[in-house]
Design an enzyme around this catalytic site. Structure first.
Site, PDB file in Angstrom:
ATOM      1  CB  CYS A  35       4.107   2.645 -17.702  1.00 58.84           C
ATOM      2  SG  CYS A  35       5.427   3.074 -18.867  1.00 58.84           S
TER       3      CYS A  35
ATOM      4  N   PRO B 169       0.838  -1.196   0.000  1.00 61.31           N
ATOM      5  CG  PRO B 169       0.049  -0.985   2.184  1.00 61.31           C
ATOM      6  CD  PRO B 169       0.850  -1.885   1.299  1.00 61.31           C
TER       7      PRO B 169
ATOM      8  NE  ARG C  82       8.363   9.874 -17.821  1.00 65.33           N
ATOM      9  CZ  ARG C  82       8.758   9.158 -18.890  1.00 65.33           C
ATOM     10  NH1 ARG C  82       8.247   9.430 -20.067  1.00 65.33           N
ATOM     11  NH2 ARG C  82       9.638   8.188 -18.761  1.00 65.33           N
TER      12      ARG C  82
END
Ligand SMILES: NC(=O)C1=CN([C@@H]2O[C@H](COP(=O)(O)OP(=O)(O)OC[C@H]3O[C@@H](n4cnc5c(N)ncnc54)[C@H](O)[C@@H]3O)[C@@H](O)[C@H]2O)C=CC1
Ligand SMILES: O=C(O)[C@H]1O[C@H](OP(=O)(O)OP(=O)(O)OC[C@H]2O[C@@H](n3ccc(=O)[nH]c3=O)[C@H](O)[C@@H]2O)[C@H](O)[C@@H](O)[C@@H]1O
Length: 441
Positions: free
Chosen positions: A266, A258, A334
């Site tokens: 991706c 978690p 990203r």
């Protein structure tokens, strides 16, 4: 074998360097002249363990070449790999403009038979579009040269890219041609020694396999994050639950950690793209939509927890942040959870003192200079005059800090642990308030 790789990003550069490492002759071509110039000077544009060594040695030994000259690159390889980006379009579908541009370039310059292989992650049906872009290009030149289009999706993980490429779980190839199958077997022989890892299938199944793999992994993460959120309400500890379910070999321990949400270039993009493919054919992918929704929500959890702790008032507070990259061992930011967190802090009038072992330059590039973001030289320096410590990325350097120093340096003895790397009881004993993800404390 002679190989050309279009794109020198994470996938293209790793593919090119690893294929050269086992003896193939590789030309890597990119439209980014600056990147190519840096590579020729031995500067690796991304942080990826083990990559610099094999890029530099194979370049020096002449098996790996970098160029912006597409004509030269096309002439070189019998195999032409497409490893350019497939970013999300506004509707979540994959933007294929770069892939199709490469197909047209190959058709423009080829003068013998080529095997064109898509390594980029592309929606089902892309091989048909690559084929037709090439056909158009060849027709314009009034030639009827032969070519094959195959799919060879890549499963490497950032931060372990070289190791994953060198020791793949499987090598998936989509093709209906025996010649292509033979060529791919020869190309990958060095990676396929102990047992046969090569899985040949039709092109559409290979294209879908890539999305299915990423969507399955993302689903596991959103699932455990959902259960972690339930655990908080019912007073259970998700770390015990994680071990309790992971011990069932049908479930397994992997990808059920978690945290504060999955990021990277991706999972977010591929889950959306697969849902978009489904929508285009009239199927509503409810599970995939939920996976993405749960993840979006999970990325806001750190801020919400901190906000609640400080009675909904973070204005004027300074938060120490450890970890900016979307995961350890990369400088990639990203879709990183840290970005959602930082931006929420700014919105609430707080400022950030941050440290990451590799992603500092990238953070600077994204946010520039601003008074509410201080990038510090060490993790300890972030703590001075900060109101609380938040951990976003589980770099090894963060696992065993001097907790007494943390407590002495912070104005409020609070750690918000976005990756559950600390023992709540140990911190409690030290008089540090601890907030994790799905912990029962
Ligand atoms: N990053 C990862 O870990 C993985 C990525 N993938 C997939 O691989 C593909 C590439 O991803 P990344 O390597 O991360 O992308 P990236 O953005 O790091 O690199 C793409 C490169 O392609 C270049 N490029 C664009 N158009 C070009 C053209 N016409 N000719 C030559 N070069 C051109 C760009 O300048 C850039 O250097 C994507 O489809 C991605 O989904 C698949 C597995 C892992
Ligand atoms: O298609 C791709 O580009 C690649 O996407 C992922 O690789 P990557 O995004 O590099 O990194 P992962 O290690 O998968 O982590 C992705 C995100 O999930 C998070 N994560 C991962 C595992 C976990 O248990 N919990 C969790 O929150 C990480 O923190 C990270 O933000 C896949 O793991 C690769 O197989 C695939 O090739």
């Amino acid at each position: 074998m002679k190989v050309t790789v279009f794109g020198t990003g994470y996938v293209g550069l790793v593919t090119g360097a690893c294929l050269a490492e086992v003896g193939h002759h590789v030309v890597c071509v990119d439209v980014d002249a600056d990147k190519v110039a840096r590579l020729k000077n031995g500067q690796i544009p991304i942080y990826e363990p083990g990559l610099d060594g094999i890029v530099i040695s194979n370049y020096e030994e002449g098996r790996l070449e970098f160029t912006t000259d597409a004509k030269h690159a096309v002439a070189h390889g019998t195999m032409q790999f497409i490893a350019v980006g497939t970013p999300p379009d506004e509707d979540g579908s994959a933007d294929l403009q770069y892939v199709l541009a490469v197909a047209s370039t190959i058709a423009e310059y080829m003068d013998d038979t080529k095997i064109v292989v898509t390594k980029s992650t592309v929606p089902v049906g892309t091989a048909d579009r690559v084929r037709s872009a090439m056909m158009t290009g060849l027709k314009a030149r009034s030639t009827d040269l032969t070519y094959h289009v195959a799919s060879n999706p890549e499963f490497l993980k950032e931060g372990a890219a070289v190791a994953d490429f060198m020791k793949p779980d499987r090598i998936v190839v989509g093709t209906d041609s025996k010649d292509v199958e033979d060529a791919m077997r020869e190309l990958y022989a060095a990676f396929n020694r102990n047992h046969d890892r090569m899985l040949f299938m039709d092109v559409r199944s290979a294209e879908l396999t890539k999305y299915a793999a990423n969507a399955m992994l993302a689903t596991k993460i959103s699932f455990i994050n959902e259960v972690a959120n339930i655990a908080e309400y019912v007073g259970a500890d998700i770390e015990r639950v994680r071990q309790g379910i992971g011990s069932d070999p049908r479930i397994g321990y992997k990808f059920i950690y978690p945290g504060c949400g999955y990021g990277g270039s991706c999972f977010p993009k591929d889950v959306k793209a697969l849902a978009s493919t489904a929508r285009q054919v009239g199927y509503e992918a409810k599970l995939l939509d939920a996976v993405e929704l749960v993840n979006e929500h999970q990325k806001t959890r750190l801020f919400d927890k901190l906000h609640t702790y400080f009675n909904q008032d973070l204005a004027g507070k300074t938060i120490a942040l450890w970890g900016l990259a979307f995961k350890p061992n990369t400088d990639d930011m990203r879709e990183a959870s840290s970005r959602v967190f930082i931006e929420a802090l700014w919105e609430a009038g707080a400022s950030v003192k941050a440290y990451d072992p590799e992603a500092m330059n990238e953070t600077q590039r994204i946010y520039g200079q601003r008074p509410d973001l201080q990038l510090m030289g060490t993790k300890e320096a972030c703590l001075i005059d900060a109101d609380a410590l938040v951990v976003c990325t589980e770099w090894k350097a963060f696992w065993a800090p001097d907790f007494n120093l943390v407590k002495e340096s912070l104005k409020t003895p609070l750690i918000v642990d976005g990756r559950n790397i600390y023992n709540p009881h140990q911190l409690e004993d030290l008089g540090i308030d601890y907030i994790g993800i799905g912990r029962s404390n």
